[in-house]
Design an enzyme around this catalytic site. Structure first.
Site, PDB file in Angstrom:
ATOM      1  N   LYS A  83       0.914  -1.270  -0.144  1.00 57.86           N
ATOM      2  CA  LYS A  83      -0.006  -0.046  -0.032  1.00 57.86           C
ATOM      3  C   LYS A  83       0.897   1.286   0.014  1.00 57.86           C
ATOM      4  O   LYS A  83       2.017   1.127   0.538  1.00 57.86           O
ATOM      5  CB  LYS A  83      -1.062   0.053   1.301  1.00 57.86           C
ATOM      6  CG  LYS A  83      -2.093   0.818   1.225  1.00 57.86           C
ATOM      7  CD  LYS A  83      -3.164  -0.106   0.457  1.00 57.86           C
ATOM      8  CE  LYS A  83      -4.337   0.947   0.026  1.00 57.86           C
ATOM      9  NZ  LYS A  83      -5.543  -0.092  -0.310  1.00 57.86           N
TER      10      LYS A  83
ATOM     11  N   ASP B  98      -6.820   4.175  -4.974  1.00 57.87           N
ATOM     12  CA  ASP B  98      -7.453   3.904  -3.618  1.00 57.87           C
ATOM     13  C   ASP B  98      -8.136   5.413  -3.472  1.00 57.87           C
ATOM     14  O   ASP B  98      -8.311   6.161  -4.250  1.00 57.87           O
ATOM     15  CB  ASP B  98      -6.582   3.589  -2.371  1.00 57.87           C
ATOM     16  CG  ASP B  98      -7.252   2.862  -1.130  1.00 57.87           C
ATOM     17  OD1 ASP B  98      -7.605   1.844  -1.207  1.00 57.87           O
ATOM     18  OD2 ASP B  98      -7.532   3.951  -0.218  1.00 57.87           O
TER      19      ASP B  98
HETATM   20  N1  GLU Z   1      -7.255   0.015  -3.226  1.00 55.16           N
HETATM   21  C1  GLU Z   1      -7.785  -1.178  -3.678  1.00 55.16           C
HETATM   22  C2  GLU Z   1      -8.030  -2.018  -2.465  1.00 55.16           C
HETATM   23  O1  GLU Z   1      -8.131  -1.535  -1.323  1.00 55.16           O
HETATM   24  C3  GLU Z   1      -7.245  -1.875  -4.858  1.00 55.16           C
HETATM   25  C4  GLU Z   1      -5.803  -2.379  -4.932  1.00 55.16           C
HETATM   26  C5  GLU Z   1      -5.522  -2.860  -6.292  1.00 55.16           C
HETATM   27  O2  GLU Z   1      -6.192  -2.846  -7.262  1.00 55.16           O
HETATM   28  O3  GLU Z   1      -4.200  -3.042  -6.320  1.00 55.16           O
HETATM   29  O4  GLU Z   1      -8.053  -3.407  -2.661  1.00 55.16           O
END
Ligand code: GLU
Length: 451
Positions: A126, A166
């Site tokens: 993240k 996100d």
């Molecule tokens: N931010 C999204 C999540 O919390 C997507 C992450 C992604 O597609 O890599 O899963």
């Protein structure tokens, strides 16, 4: 002191408030996986928990950019590469003033288990920044994104780490990030997901998380022998990508979503949310929800400050199914009480960790079907992996193909979670089922890889 308490004590750091949400996420997992650790000693022998809670690396950097008044602005950028036992680091970037290392550690830790549950070859990560996109011009957003990637590009790659969106990061931001990445590296490759469709994105990536939340709920209600969502009143919080597409799918299947919310307040429209208006307000004009009343004066707008402390207007609306799709810890114990009193049957988390531990305990003790984020909102990262596949093979899948594969993957995750819960003696507990199934997958890979 019991096993769980001993494990938790190893990680407690009461002096660091920034880490509160991380400890919350970690504690839940430790409680859930206790039956697994007790029944199979290999996970303790190989110190999996101790190794899993510490990220492989944390990249922290300065982001300097020029605003529209020619003033120099400074923000902090982060990428937490948490675990790559199952595949390249994968997870979103969040741009929001609340972002700090603790928030990203919680999100990254959750992402490891979420990604493992999908059964796809992706690790967990993240990242993001304390940059606030609210009120910024398009040119400021572009300048910030470009400056951000000048640092981050050194650490990412299609087989290394593949960021996505996100909160505060959508296809516009991913477009700017990827554009600059190409300029710096001269490489056109699948290093981001959530790209605009016309330059390498997958069809249905914007819809994926919201649609996936509804597919998961349909599957859970069927497994738990409850009524379908058709014709039922549903409440949704949030007004971002996840909330809007959850509302869209609810309307498509004949349910009645009656609410949405933003940082200013909640809209309650008992005839059903006007989806086209909501999309225009949030995706095109980036307006506050209060303006919804200009088109629909008969709807209700409840400003955030008008609601009693600890409770939220959206969870006080009677509903059959509730979908918290805004942000972490937005559904409290008081909210859970209101939902129970109003006859709610299921709660599905669209945002990451939107329910407090007390709320979850209360909902579960009243036998409300409760779907945790790491299982229910995995649709976004699932379609991200489909995008990686399409980029790697230089192919393009149709909307129908992506949708079909997303639906079957969400059903598979739901079954895996429910069966794992049953196997470990906690039938119907989707929180424990998700934590055990996700942990086991990563842990087995970590053991096989050696130290
Ligand atoms: N931010 C999204 C999540 O919390 C997507 C992450 C992604 O597609 O890599 O899963």
């Amino acid at each position: 002191m019991g096993f769980v308490e001993t494990e938790i004590q190893k990680f407690e750091n009461p002096n660091c408030a920034e880490n509160n949400v991380f400890y919350q996420a970690m504690e839940e997992v430790i409680y859930s996986i206790a039956p697994l650790l007790e029944s199979d000693k290999k996970y303790v022998k190989y110190s999996i928990l101790e190794r899993l809670v510490v990220p492989d690396r944390t990249i922290k950097f300065k982001v300097t950019w020029l605003d529209d008044n020619n003033q120099i602005q400074v923000n902090t950028g982060y990428r937490i590469q948490y675990n790559n036992a199952l595949g390249p680091y994968k997870g979103g970037l969040r741009f929001h003033p609340s972002v700090n290392e603790g928030v990203l550690k919680f999100l990254g830790f959750e992402q490891i288990l979420k990604n493992a549950l999908t059964g796809l070859p992706i690790g967990g990560a993240k990242g993001g920044s304390d940059f606030d996109p609210k009120g910024k011009s398009d040119s400021e957003i572009m300048k910030f994104c470009k400056s951000f990637i000048i640092e981050l590009h050194k650490y990412i790659g299609p087989c290394i780490d593949v960021p996505a969106g996100d909160i505060g990061v959508g296809s516009r931001e991913i477009g700017y990030l990827f554009g600059e990445y190409k300029k710096i590296t001269s490489r056109y490759e699948g290093v981001f997901t959530g790209k605009p469709f016309f330059f390498g994105g997958s069809l249905m990536r914007p819809e994926a998380t919201g649609y996936g939340v509804i597919y998961f709920t349909q599957s859970m209600l069927e497994m738990e022998s409850k009524d379908t969502l058709e014709g039922k009143i549903c409440t949704v919080s949030g007004a971002g990508n996840v909330a809007i597409h959850a509302i869209e799918k609810l309307l498509q299947i004949g349910a009645l979503p009656v609410s949405c919310s933003d940082s200013g307040g909640t809209i309650y429209d008992s005839r059903g949310v006007d989806l086209e208006l909501l999309k225009e307000m949030k995706f095109e004009k980036r307006e506050s929800l209060e303006k919804y009343l200009q088109t629909h004066p008969e709807a209700k707008y409840i400003p955030i400050e008008e609601y009693p402390e600890g409770g939220h207007a959206v969870w006080d609306i009677p509903c059959y199914a509730a979908f918290p799709c805004a942000t972490q810890n937005e559904l409290t114990e008081i909210d859970a009480q209101n939902l129970i009193q109003n006859g709610c049957v299921s709660v599905t988390e669209g945002a990451n960790m939107p329910s407090t531990p007390e709320a979850i305990d209360l909902l579960q003790s009243h036998k409300i079907c409760f779907a945790p984020a790491k299982a229910a909102n995995a649709g976004g990262v699932v379609v991200s992996e489909f995008e990686m596949s399409q980029n790697a093979s230089m192919s393009r899948w149709s909307f129908e193909k992506v949708d079909e594969k997303l639906k079957s993957t969400m059903e598979m995750i739901c079954k895996r979670v429910a069966l794992t819960a049953k196997d470990y003696g906690v039938e119907g507990n989707y929180v424990d089922g998700a934590n055990i199934a996700g942990f086991k997958k990563v842990a087995d890979a970590m053991i096989a890889e050696g130290i």
